[in-house]
Design a protein around this motif. Structure first.
Motif, PDB file in Angstrom:
ATOM      1  N   ASP A 115       0.840  -1.209   0.000  1.00  0.00           N
ATOM      2  CA  ASP A 115       0.000   0.000   0.000  1.00  0.00           C
ATOM      3  C   ASP A 115       0.874   1.257   0.000  1.00  0.00           C
ATOM      4  O   ASP A 115       0.552   2.250  -0.665  1.00  0.00           O
ATOM      5  N   ASP A 151       0.752   4.200  -2.614  1.00  0.00           N
ATOM      6  CA  ASP A 151       0.515   5.596  -2.235  1.00  0.00           C
ATOM      7  C   ASP A 151       1.615   6.499  -2.785  1.00  0.00           C
ATOM      8  O   ASP A 151       1.355   7.596  -3.280  1.00  0.00           O
ATOM      9  N   MET A 167       1.280   6.713  -6.686  1.00  0.00           N
ATOM     10  CA  MET A 167       0.021   7.184  -7.259  1.00  0.00           C
ATOM     11  C   MET A 167      -0.418   8.550  -6.718  1.00  0.00           C
ATOM     12  O   MET A 167      -1.444   9.073  -7.145  1.00  0.00           O
ATOM     13  N   SER A 168       0.339   9.111  -5.784  1.00  0.00           N
ATOM     14  CA  SER A 168      -0.135  10.363  -5.181  1.00  0.00           C
ATOM     15  C   SER A 168       0.014  11.565  -6.093  1.00  0.00           C
ATOM     16  O   SER A 168      -0.476  12.648  -5.771  1.00  0.00           O
ATOM     17  N   ASN A 182      -1.410  11.532  -8.918  1.00  0.00           N
ATOM     18  CA  ASN A 182      -2.622  11.463  -9.744  1.00  0.00           C
ATOM     19  C   ASN A 182      -3.845  11.824  -8.905  1.00  0.00           C
ATOM     20  O   ASN A 182      -4.209  11.080  -8.000  1.00  0.00           O
ATOM     21  N   CYS A 240     -13.309  12.460  -8.057  1.00  0.00           N
ATOM     22  CA  CYS A 240     -14.429  11.595  -7.672  1.00  0.00           C
ATOM     23  C   CYS A 240     -14.073  10.765  -6.436  1.00  0.00           C
ATOM     24  O   CYS A 240     -14.969  10.249  -5.767  1.00  0.00           O
ATOM     25  N   GLY A 241     -12.785  10.608  -6.154  1.00  0.00           N
ATOM     26  CA  GLY A 241     -12.388   9.910  -4.936  1.00  0.00           C
ATOM     27  C   GLY A 241     -12.372   8.399  -5.061  1.00  0.00           C
ATOM     28  O   GLY A 241     -12.871   7.683  -4.194  1.00  0.00           O
ATOM     29  N   TYR A 249      -9.785   6.474  -4.868  1.00  0.00           N
ATOM     30  CA  TYR A 249      -8.469   6.003  -4.421  1.00  0.00           C
ATOM     31  C   TYR A 249      -8.475   4.606  -3.798  1.00  0.00           C
ATOM     32  O   TYR A 249      -7.580   3.807  -4.057  1.00  0.00           O
ATOM     33  N   THR A 250      -9.454   4.330  -2.942  1.00  0.00           N
ATOM     34  CA  THR A 250      -9.404   3.027  -2.263  1.00  0.00           C
ATOM     35  C   THR A 250      -9.636   1.891  -3.267  1.00  0.00           C
ATOM     36  O   THR A 250      -9.058   0.818  -3.131  1.00  0.00           O
ATOM     37  N   ARG A 274      -6.300   1.349  -5.201  1.00  0.00           N
ATOM     38  CA  ARG A 274      -5.364   0.504  -4.439  1.00  0.00           C
ATOM     39  C   ARG A 274      -5.697  -0.976  -4.620  1.00  0.00           C
ATOM     40  O   ARG A 274      -4.821  -1.782  -4.916  1.00  0.00           O
ATOM     41  N   ILE A 329     -14.107  11.088   0.261  1.00  0.00           N
ATOM     42  CA  ILE A 329     -12.908  11.804  -0.196  1.00  0.00           C
ATOM     43  C   ILE A 329     -13.234  13.281  -0.470  1.00  0.00           C
ATOM     44  O   ILE A 329     -12.488  14.175  -0.095  1.00  0.00           O
ATOM     45  N   MET A 383      -4.082  10.274  -3.065  1.00  0.00           N
ATOM     46  CA  MET A 383      -3.992   8.881  -2.612  1.00  0.00           C
ATOM     47  C   MET A 383      -3.293   8.760  -1.248  1.00  0.00           C
ATOM     48  O   MET A 383      -3.705   7.983  -0.390  1.00  0.00           O
ATOM     49  N   SER A 384      -2.224   9.540  -1.056  1.00  0.00           N
ATOM     50  CA  SER A 384      -1.449   9.418   0.183  1.00  0.00           C
ATOM     51  C   SER A 384      -2.274   9.793   1.410  1.00  0.00           C
ATOM     52  O   SER A 384      -1.957   9.370   2.519  1.00  0.00           O
ATOM     53  N   ALA A 412      -5.682   9.364   1.461  1.00  0.00           N
ATOM     54  CA  ALA A 412      -6.929   8.593   1.478  1.00  0.00           C
ATOM     55  C   ALA A 412      -6.909   7.610   2.636  1.00  0.00           C
ATOM     56  O   ALA A 412      -5.868   7.056   2.970  1.00  0.00           O
ATOM     57  N   PRO A 413      -8.063   7.396   3.269  1.00  0.00           N
ATOM     58  CA  PRO A 413      -8.105   6.466   4.401  1.00  0.00           C
ATOM     59  C   PRO A 413      -7.682   5.055   3.966  1.00  0.00           C
ATOM     60  O   PRO A 413      -7.750   4.711   2.788  1.00  0.00           O
ATOM     61  N   ASP A 414      -7.260   4.268   4.952  1.00  0.00           N
ATOM     62  CA  ASP A 414      -6.904   2.878   4.658  1.00  0.00           C
ATOM     63  C   ASP A 414      -8.111   2.153   4.074  1.00  0.00           C
ATOM     64  O   ASP A 414      -7.964   1.280   3.218  1.00  0.00           O
ATOM     65  N   ALA A 415      -9.278   2.488   4.578  1.00  0.00           N
ATOM     66  CA  ALA A 415     -10.493   1.852   4.072  1.00  0.00           C
ATOM     67  C   ALA A 415     -11.676   2.788   4.273  1.00  0.00           C
ATOM     68  O   ALA A 415     -11.714   3.563   5.233  1.00  0.00           O
ATOM     69  N   ILE A 416     -12.614   2.699   3.344  1.00  0.00           N
ATOM     70  CA  ILE A 416     -13.903   3.390   3.480  1.00  0.00           C
ATOM     71  C   ILE A 416     -14.965   2.291   3.440  1.00  0.00           C
ATOM     72  O   ILE A 416     -15.121   1.613   2.429  1.00  0.00           O
TER      73      ILE A 416
END
Lengths: 152, 751
Positions: A120, A124, A127-128, A130, A134-135, A137-138, A141, B664, B695-696, B698-702
């Motif tokens: 991860d 991170d 990819m940070s 980019n 819209c969000g 990111y998760t 990953r 986000i 991304m850095s 962003a939470p570990d999980a949503i």
């Protein structure tokens, strides 16, 4: 002036001001619109393409710097969209509006070529650059891990 | 027959630009009648259009017209899910066609999270009437009662005789029939697609660079424009020297655009356009312009001094808009009172695709547009009025939108392209730079909120005064607008669900100095930030766990009706009977999200959990955030949990993705988002000075849970955003004991 480069495997010659950013040469002169404008200042990654296998920000790279180089855009990544990264993106329905995803995918492909099994933290870090407004990111990953497994 | 328009293929293509087989009927959905079409002698395929949303071709393909704009919310997947399900069409044999802007489709303004919540029945009816028409066609050709026939997966079956026919085979017979205007809906138990996590219909296009957005439109002989605009809203060109710009090779012309109108509406805001052979040359030419601006009436707008004015206004007496009991008497009688002022800044939507549009004048004197618009009919209206055309002469092709978030519901950028197309008599593409987008948009309002509670001897709050103050979106349409009003008060203000013995809601004046417009969730953003933050404050004053306190304040299940206390509440255009403010449902969301997050568990040192719940756009979302603060005062959001009650949902995966995205988006405005002004102009300009979450961060999980419900559908695109910022702020308090009442958090010393 005429600038010669290889775009998606095809030798082309672009009649362009050497200072024109590669992004606009690709979009307005070569007519490939999969590479996106987002910021014009290397801040968002929407314009990411590969040059000689490395990710570059085409919005700040003068087209003259691409002379004699191999440039690959999202259109040239695969014929049918079947690169494991593209497949994983679809499997997890990563995209929302989709606009930034060309750049995200180009970054992810380059990451996996460099680090086949990224953590991860690797993701991170890679990819940070980019932004996705819209969000997604998760999901990105997860999709990169998915593609890494597929590639291994 | 009066509303039946029989048009040939050529005419159809001319009108709609949509490929389609053979004869097509364009029908008014509500008044459709008469034989629905038949291929005249001579080649081509036949098709039948039971209504404007569906066209069945005799090659068996069902064309579905998506009349709503896709900006990431998934409507291009969800809309055909509803229609195809009701009409028993096979998902693999539908073809989705993006509809033009046209009144015949009804409302197309893709804004306010309305596509499903307002049009679920309309879409079901489109599918159901198509299904019934095909059943009737089969029954007629078999000479059997329609009641003996059933439609199943692209076929009609007559069980008694064992006959069946595919939809394509029935087109000929269907053309003899009058399309029904109403039909019974399928039973929920029979849904094939509704409620299923269907894959995004544009997935392949999105991952191969083939998806086409407004900025991607290319026409033969097209010119490219870049526009310099006055830094201050409403300003005009005092002097212009375009000599150097015109000397840039590739620049073909420079135009001074029309000055801004009063009210501005969606019209051009003035400026100077450089038109050139490509985007980059246009930008280069623009940099060479020499312009002096008359900054106009807003030329001294400064967000620092404006904030002081807002704070002064919000702490002075306001105008009551809802009154329950006598709060002033309650404050007098209280053991003590607690007051707070919350502040949230201007924001920019900053979609990844900036505003972009292509326009060309057509041979018949009309204007044709390609644009990333949330509101194609508003684009028609705006361009028609500007160019002196009839609305029908403005043809708007809706592309994909690279994000919208409310920005692209205002077609000012389309008007710019149309104006330049007329001046040049060439197709013109206008592309906003990121700086244009961040500096010249329609901004989310800056806001100050005053809250005051009366506490009893146990610290329990029994009375509440909430006063809201912000420049109104109304100012874009009425220059005399003085502050909050109308629908804005619906947005998380008048619908306060909490059980205070006495409560007064008030507005305070604020004059607008920027263009104000919608941003995802609109006023719910600052109303929830202040409201959910203050309720959390009250929990600690009462010495209670914030989640338990929330549930107590919501009280036993009951239906809240703001009009009972004099509030002029319109409930997002729906009746409270159909979409109640049901504290039982809100409490259920609180319980669920707390359970998901393991509320009450032991956390690592320095971590905190915060909770917030907010009803907006007829849905309720509860959010829990887990945050910590590291040694360099950096706030880290580790995880986010979200539960949404949106009533009936169409695609749980798209609902989930909207909640992930909202987390986000909410984090971006909580941590970073801020537009400030100096000398009337916006200070920020790009993602360096207007950062959004990467991304850095962003939470570990949503984690998302979509509540099972058979209630009518609520909104999905927006309701996830409002509770995020207060959940983070409340978590920060739990972690640190420090209460933050302003956004973004970086201004509170946190980055």
């Amino acid at each position: 002036m005429a600038i010669e480069l290889t775009l998606n495997g095809e030798a082309i010659s672009l009649e362009a001001d050497p200072d024109m950013p590669l992004l606009w040469a690709i979009r307005d002169l070569a007519g490939l619109t999969g590479t996106k404008y987002g910021c014009g200042k290397a801040l968002c990654g929407a314009c990411n393409v590969h040059m000689d296998g490395q990710v570059v920000r085409s919005c700040v790279l003068p087209v003259s710097a691409a002379a004699g180089r191999q440039v690959t855009t999202i259109e040239g990544l695969t014929e049918d969209g079947d690169h494991p990264v593209q497949v994983a993106w679809r499997k997890l329905n990563v995209a929302q509006c989709g606009y930034c995803q060309s750049g995200q995918i180009m970054s992810a492909v380059a990451l996996l070529e460099r680090v086949p099994q990224p953590s991860d933290a690797d993701i991170d870090a890679a990819m940070s650059g980019n932004i996705c407004r819209c969000g997604t990111y998760t999901r990105i990953r997860k999709a990169i891990h998915e593609a890494a497994e597929d590639l291994s | 027959m009066s509303d039946l328009r029989l048009i040939n293929r050529r005419e159809f293509l001319k009108r709609t630009g949509q490929a389609s087989g053979g004869l097509v009927l364009a029908l008014s959905f509500t008044t459709a009648c008469g034989p629905a079409g038949r291929e005249p002698a001579g080649g081509g395929t036949v098709s039948v259009a039971p209504n404007v949303y569906v066209n069945v071709r005799n090659d068996g393909i069902v064309e579905i017209y998506c009349h709503r704009s896709e900006m990431g919310q998934g409507i291009r997947t969800c809309l055909p899910q509803v229609i195809a399900d009701e009409m028993e069409a096979d998902w693999d044999r539908i073809e989705l066609i993006q509809a033009l802007g046209d009144e015949k489709y009804g409302d197309q303004n893709t804004d306010g999270s309305t596509s499903i919540r307002n049009q679920f029945d309309l879409l079901r009816n489109a599918g159901a009437t198509a299904r019934e028409m095909l059943i009737a066609a089969a029954a007629a050709s078999w000479d059997v009662p329609a009641g003996e026939c059933v439609a199943r997966k692209h076929q009609v079956h007559h069980e008694p005789s064992g006959r069946s026919a595919g939809y394509g085979e029935l087109v000929d017979a269907a053309t003899e029939l009058e399309p029904p205007t109403e039909a019974a809906f399928k039973s929920r138990d029979d849904y094939r697609y509704i409620g299923k996590p269907m894959d995004t219909i544009d997935g392949l296009a999105f991952t191969t660079g083939k998806a086409s957005y407004g900025i991607d439109t290319v026409l033969p002989d097209m010119l490219y424009a870049s526009i310099e605009r006055c830094p201050a809203f409403g300003g005009t060109v005092a002097s212009l020297d375009d000599t150097a710009a015109l000397a840039v090779p590739g620049v073909t012309a420079v135009f001074r655009l029309p000055d801004p109108t009063t009210p501005l509406l969606f019209n051009i805001q003035g400026g100077v356009a450089v038109v050139a052979d490509n985007t980059w040359v246009a930008q280069k030419g623009r940099e060479a312009l020499q312009i002096e601006w008359d900054r106009g009436a807003n030329g001294d707008h400064n967000s620092v001094t404006y904030r002081e004015a807002l704070q002064e206004s919000v702490t002075a007496a306001g105008k009551p808009v809802l009154t329950r009991g006598d709060v002033n008497a309650a404050f007098e009688a209280a053991d003590r009172v607690h007051e707070a002022v919350y502040y949230a800044p201007y924001l920019s939507q900053a979609p990844m695709e900036p505003p972009a549009a292509v326009a060309r004048m057509t041979d018949d004197g009309g204007c044709e547009i390609w644009a990333c618009t949330q509101n194609p009919q508003a684009a028609q209206d705006t361009v028609a009025q500007m160019l002196g055309l009839d609305k029908q002469q403005v043809r708007v092709n809706v592309t994909l939108l690279g994000g919208g978030f409310g920005r692209k519901s205002k077609p000012d950028f389309i008007a710019e392209a149309a104006w330049l197309a007329r001046e040049t008599q060439r197709p013109v593409k206008v592309t906003w730079t990121r700086e244009d987008d961040i500096r010249h948009g329609y901004f989310h309002s800056v806001s100050a909120q005053f809250l005051k509670a009366g506490l009893d001897e146990n610290g329990k709050a029994t009375s509440l005064l909430h006063r809201t103050c912000f420049p109104s979106i109304g100012s874009t349409f009425d220059p005399n607008a003085t502050g909050p009003g109308g629908f804005e008060l619906d947005l998380g203000f008048l619908d306060n669900p909490y059980r205070f013995d006495s409560m007064q809601l008030e507005t305070a004046d604020a004059k607008a100095h920027l263009r104000i417009g919608w941003l995802r969730s609109v006023c719910n953003v600052f109303h929830a930030f202040a409201g959910c933050g203050f309720v959390d404050e009250l929990a600690y004053l009462a010495g209670e766990d914030p989640k338990d306190h929330l549930l107590k304040l919501l009280g036993e299940p009951r239906m809240v009706d703001p009009s009972a206390d004099g509030g002029q509440y319109t409930n997002y255009g729906h009746s409270l009977d159909k979409h109640p403010i049901d504290t039982g449902r809100i409490s259920a969301v609180v319980e669920k999200v707390a359970d998901m997050a393991g509320w009450g568990r032991v956390l690592p040192a320095g971590h905190g959990l915060g909770i917030a719940v907010h009803r907006s756009f007829l849905s309720t979302v509860g959010t829990v955030a887990q945050v910590s603060v590291d040694s360099s005062a950096r706030i880290v959001v580790h995880e986010i949990w979200t539960a949404i009650d949106a009533g009936t949902t169409i695609n749980p995966d798209r609902v989930t993705s909207q909640m992930e995205g909202a987390a986000i988006f909410g984090m971006s405005l909580a941590l970073h988002g801020e537009i400030t002004t100096r000398e009337g102009g916006v200070v920020q300009g790009n993602y360096d000075t207007y950062p959004v979450v990467r991304m850095s961060e962003a939470p570990d999980a949503i984690h998302v849970h979509v509540m099972e419900s058979t209630a009518p559908p609520g909104g999905v695109g927006e309701p996830g955003v409002p509770p995020v910022a207060p959940a983070i702020v409340n978590a920060y308090f739990a972690a640190s004991g420090k209460r933050i009442r302003e956004l973004p958090l970086r201004n509170a010393g946190l980055t």
